[in-house]
Design an enzyme around this catalytic site. Structure first.
Site, mmCIF file in Angstrom:
data_model
loop_
_atom_site.group_PDB
_atom_site.id
_atom_site.type_symbol
_atom_site.label_atom_id
_atom_site.label_comp_id
_atom_site.label_asym_id
_atom_site.label_seq_id
_atom_site.Cartn_x
_atom_site.Cartn_y
_atom_site.Cartn_z
ATOM 1 N N ASP A 102 45.956 93.749 28.305
ATOM 2 C CA ASP A 102 46.499 94.660 27.508
ATOM 3 C C ASP A 102 48.025 95.016 27.702
ATOM 4 O O ASP A 102 48.549 94.743 28.798
ATOM 5 C CB ASP A 102 45.692 96.053 27.690
ATOM 6 C CG ASP A 102 44.186 95.959 27.312
ATOM 7 O OD1 ASP A 102 43.854 95.085 26.531
ATOM 8 O OD2 ASP A 102 43.300 96.674 27.994
HETATM 9 N N1 URA Z 1 40.171 94.763 30.902
HETATM 10 C C1 URA Z 1 40.908 95.842 30.116
HETATM 11 O O1 URA Z 1 40.360 96.739 29.581
HETATM 12 N N2 URA Z 1 42.128 95.407 30.033
HETATM 13 C C2 URA Z 1 42.928 94.325 30.292
HETATM 14 O O2 URA Z 1 43.881 94.152 30.465
HETATM 15 C C3 URA Z 1 42.171 93.340 31.089
HETATM 16 C C4 URA Z 1 40.859 93.668 31.256
#
Ligand code: URA
Length: 230
Positions: A102
């Site tokens: 993310d």
């Molecule tokens: N899980 C999440 O919620 N975000 C990420 O970036 C990776 C795994």
């Protein structure tokens, strides 16, 4: 792509001609005569028919990046900096990300042009552990452990997550090992307890750990022994 498909995509070949050319040993992939129609042709494989080059072949490339928060795990984005903006390599648009993170997640990101290698790394069936360091808004309770091990039902995908291993490091800190990479998986798991993830950092993917010498935004090529671990 399968070699027979690769060849029959060329307008000049019928399926029968493809089979005959293979049987006659006229097709060379990466320096070896290949008769098996199921042989995988990779984007960077070199393919010759007799002496004619059908695909030039490019070297396979593999990089480890320390993704900083505040950049998008995409190769192009109209608004935000992308992880590819941090990579300074020729033909970088041939590269793709093996396992997105993310916008505000930091940590290990693997980038390559080898689709088979990245699939091995990310598909849930290979069960490679992805390890995250997590900081949360609310305290992390002992009762979380059983739920993470048991799995969370994700209604949107209609699936239950595979067993995950949570280690509590402090009142608001934990280390989590998961073998899948569902959309916002870690945040949704903690969301089950109404506990917001404030910091998320990927430490490792399978046997590959983030090189501590890499500052956020820095990257390096993987070594041969690291590539062969996957
Ligand atoms: N899980 C999440 O919620 N975000 C990420 O970036 C990776 C795994």
């Amino acid at each position: 792509m399968r070699l027979d498909r690769f060849l029959s995509n060329l307008p000049r070949f019928s399926r029968k001609q493809v089979r005959l050319a293979l049987l006659a040993g006229r097709v060379i992939v990466d320096g070896q005569t290949i008769k098996d129609p199921l042989h995988e042709v990779r984007d960077f494989s070199q393919v010759l028919l007799d002496d004619e080059m059908l695909q030039g072949g490019k070297p396979a490339r593999y990089f480890m990046l320390h993704k900083p928060p505040g950049c998008v795990s995409a190769t192009l984005d109209p608004q935000h900096p992308t992880v590819l903006d941090l990579i300074h390599e020729p033909d970088k648009h041939d590269l793709h990300i093996a396992g997105r993170l993310d916008f505000n997640t930091s940590g290990l990101m693997l980038i390559t042009n080898d689709g088979q290698w990245s699939r091995r790394l990310t598909q849930p069936t290979t069960k490679l552990a992805k390890v995250y360091y997590v900081e949360t808004e609310q305290p992390v309770g002992e009762h979380y452990l059983e739920k993470f091990a048991e799995g969370f039902y994700f209604a949107f995908e209609d699936l239950t997550t595979l067993p995950a291993q949570l280690t509590i490091l402090g009142s608001h800190r934990a280390r989590l090992s998961i073998v899948e990479g569902r959309y916002h998986q870690v945040k949704r798991m903690f969301g089950f307890f109404d506990n917001k993830v404030l910091r998320l950092h990927r430490e490792s993917m399978g046997p590959l750990a983030l090189d501590p010498a890499l500052e956020p935004g820095q990257y390096r090529a993987l070594r041969r022994d690291e590539i062969e671990l996957i």
